[in-house]
Design an enzyme around this catalytic site. Structure first.
Site, PDB file in Angstrom:
ATOM      1  N   GLY A 215       6.332  -4.946   9.866  1.00 18.36           N
ATOM      2  CA  GLY A 215       7.378  -5.279   8.895  1.00 18.36           C
ATOM      3  C   GLY A 215       8.707  -4.690   9.348  1.00 18.36           C
ATOM      4  N   GLY A 216       9.055  -3.526   8.813  1.00 16.86           N
ATOM      5  CA  GLY A 216      10.352  -2.889   9.048  1.00 16.86           C
ATOM      6  C   GLY A 216      10.783  -2.862  10.509  1.00 16.86           C
TER       7      GLY A 216
ATOM      8  N   GLU B 224      -4.189  -3.982   6.039  1.00 17.93           N
ATOM      9  CA  GLU B 224      -2.938  -3.316   5.688  1.00 17.93           C
ATOM     10  C   GLU B 224      -3.147  -2.471   4.440  1.00 17.93           C
ATOM     11  OE1 GLU B 224       0.830  -5.389   7.306  1.00 17.93           O
ATOM     12  OE2 GLU B 224       0.365  -6.224   5.355  1.00 17.93           O
TER      13      GLU B 224
ATOM     14  N   ASN C 249       6.652  -9.633  10.367  1.00 17.84           N
ATOM     15  CA  ASN C 249       6.755 -10.094   8.982  1.00 17.84           C
ATOM     16  C   ASN C 249       8.117  -9.649   8.456  1.00 17.84           C
ATOM     17  OD1 ASN C 249       6.506 -10.708   6.306  1.00 17.84           O
ATOM     18  ND2 ASN C 249       4.966  -9.139   5.837  1.00 17.84           N
ATOM     19  N   TRP C 250       9.038 -10.582   8.416  1.00 17.47           N
ATOM     20  CA  TRP C 250      10.417 -10.229   8.025  1.00 17.47           C
ATOM     21  C   TRP C 250      10.603 -10.094   6.518  1.00 17.47           C
ATOM     22  CZ3 TRP C 250      14.114 -13.563  11.582  1.00 17.47           C
ATOM     23  CH2 TRP C 250      14.085 -13.028  12.876  1.00 17.47           C
ATOM     24  N   LYS C 251       9.647 -10.517   5.736  1.00 17.63           N
ATOM     25  CA  LYS C 251       9.767 -10.467   4.274  1.00 17.63           C
ATOM     26  C   LYS C 251      11.089 -11.153   3.856  1.00 17.63           C
ATOM     27  CE  LYS C 251       6.948  -6.397   4.606  1.00 17.63           C
ATOM     28  NZ  LYS C 251       6.429  -5.195   3.993  1.00 17.63           N
TER      29      LYS C 251
ATOM     30  N   GLU D 189       2.195  -7.555  -1.219  1.00 17.95           N
ATOM     31  CA  GLU D 189       3.377  -7.822  -2.048  1.00 17.95           C
ATOM     32  C   GLU D 189       3.208  -9.111  -2.838  1.00 17.95           C
ATOM     33  OE1 GLU D 189       6.254  -7.389   1.104  1.00 17.95           O
ATOM     34  OE2 GLU D 189       5.716  -5.280   1.243  1.00 17.95           O
TER      35      GLU D 189
ATOM     36  N   HIS E 107      -0.839 -11.152   1.315  1.00 17.12           N
ATOM     37  CA  HIS E 107      -0.100  -9.899   1.521  1.00 17.12           C
ATOM     38  C   HIS E 107      -0.062  -9.128   0.199  1.00 17.12           C
ATOM     39  CE1 HIS E 107       3.074  -7.057   2.369  1.00 17.12           C
ATOM     40  NE2 HIS E 107       2.884  -7.308   3.652  1.00 17.12           N
TER      41      HIS E 107
ATOM     42  N   GLY F  34       5.444   0.297   4.718  1.00 12.05           N
ATOM     43  CA  GLY F  34       6.829   0.740   4.522  1.00 12.05           C
ATOM     44  C   GLY F  34       6.982   2.196   4.133  1.00 12.05           C
TER      45      GLY F  34
ATOM     46  N   SER G 297       3.434   0.421   8.558  1.00 11.99           N
ATOM     47  CA  SER G 297       4.252   1.416   9.251  1.00 11.99           C
ATOM     48  C   SER G 297       4.026   1.453  10.759  1.00 11.99           C
ATOM     49  CB  SER G 297       4.040   2.810   8.639  1.00 11.99           C
ATOM     50  OG  SER G 297       4.485   2.816   7.296  1.00 11.99           O
TER      51      SER G 297
HETATM   52  P1  PGA Z   1       5.794  -2.234   7.455  1.00  7.54           P
HETATM   53  O1  PGA Z   1       5.268  -3.580   6.758  1.00  7.54           O
HETATM   54  O2  PGA Z   1       5.559  -2.385   8.940  1.00  7.54           O
HETATM   55  O3  PGA Z   1       7.238  -2.152   7.099  1.00  7.54           O
HETATM   56  O4  PGA Z   1       4.975  -1.110   6.906  1.00  7.54           O
HETATM   57  C1  PGA Z   1       4.103  -4.222   7.176  1.00  7.54           C
HETATM   58  C2  PGA Z   1       3.796  -5.398   6.294  1.00  7.54           C
HETATM   59  O5  PGA Z   1       4.047  -5.335   5.080  1.00  7.54           O
HETATM   60  O6  PGA Z   1       3.280  -6.421   6.766  1.00  7.54           O
END
Ligand code: PGA
Length: 254
Positions: free
Chosen positions: A232-233, A167, A10-12, A97, A95, A173, A211
């Protein structure tokens, strides 16, 4: 244990089109076809530019959002149909966010889930509790509610196209992660919920996100209830993401 794992990037809101194309070239340096399901979810803008290289190499494309209408006067929006026409196979919905920064309610998420399935997309439905909800003992109620309303009006056949991503909001993050026991308990709770709500023994695919990185992914993927990871990250760096994929590819080799 489901032998095929999902590794979902997930590159956001990261990477220009050029950076996305460079990433995919770097990721695939000396690589063979993966046996696991590797899915990259870049921004809408990069989908088309990444399409050919990804599909040729067995990597699936996912989007990070879609609108619930097929077309019309919805300035700034992109429909599931449009994504399908670009070769996109998956879409991340719900998600935290999107829920928190863009005010997406369970009702809106449910409309999107239905529209995505109708267009032939598979849905990665995210659920998760905040730190506060967890400390107030509300975790399972929150997750059950997100599932109940997110999956409203679906039938058991449609569940086969849904991947449920647990999640915890506080783990995204932050470097904080949940225990394996907690993940197993949540997975078990989801199974119970699905069986009661949909009167089926079908087990939805279940993945963990929050994470996940090179140092901990093996621990998660080794849990028998976990079918993959949403990353994500750590998915933004081609070397790191390749290491994560390689760890997953070597899991059943012993
Ligand atoms: P993260 O993000 O791996 O940076 O914690 C995961 C996500 O939001 O899908």
């Amino acid at each position: 244990m489901n032998s095929k794992k999902y590794l979902i990037a997930n590159w956001k809101m990261n990477k220009t089109v050029e950076e996305s194309v460079t990433f995919i070239r770097e990721l695939l340096k000396n690589s063979k076809l993966y046996k696991n399901e590797v899915i990259i979810c870049p921004t809408f803008l990069s989908l088309d530019a990444m399409r050919e290289t990804c599909l040729k190499n067995g990597i699936k494309l996912g989007a990070q959002n879609c609108h619930f209408e097929v077309q019309g006067a919805f300035t700034g929006e992109i429909s599931a149909e449009m994504l399908r026409s670009l070769g996109v196979e998956y879409v991340i919905l719900g998600h935290s966010e999107r829920r928190n920064y863009f005010g997406e309610s369970d009702e809106i998420i449910n409309k999107k889930v239905k529209a995505a399935l109708e267009s032939g997309l598979k849905v990665i439905l995210c659920i998760g509790e905040t730190w506060e909800q967890r400390n107030n003992g509300q975790k399972l109620d929150v997750l059950n509610n997100q599932l109940k309303f997110g999956l409203k009006d679906l039938n058991s056949e449609m569940l086969k196209k849904i991947i449920i991503a647990y999640e915890p909001v506080w783990a995204i993050g932050t470097g904080k992660i949940v225990t394996e026991k907690e993940i197993s308990d949540v997975s078990h709770n989801i199974e119970k919920f699905i069986s009661a709500e949909f009167k089926t023994n079908f087990k939805c695919s279940f993945i963990y996100g929050g994470s996940v990185d090179v140092s901990n992914v093996e621990k998660f993927l080794n849990l028998s209830c976990v079918d993959g990871a949403l990353i994500g990250g750590a998915s933004l760096n081609a070397d790191k993401f390749r290491s994560i994929i390689n760890i997953s590819e070597n899991l059943n080799k012993i």
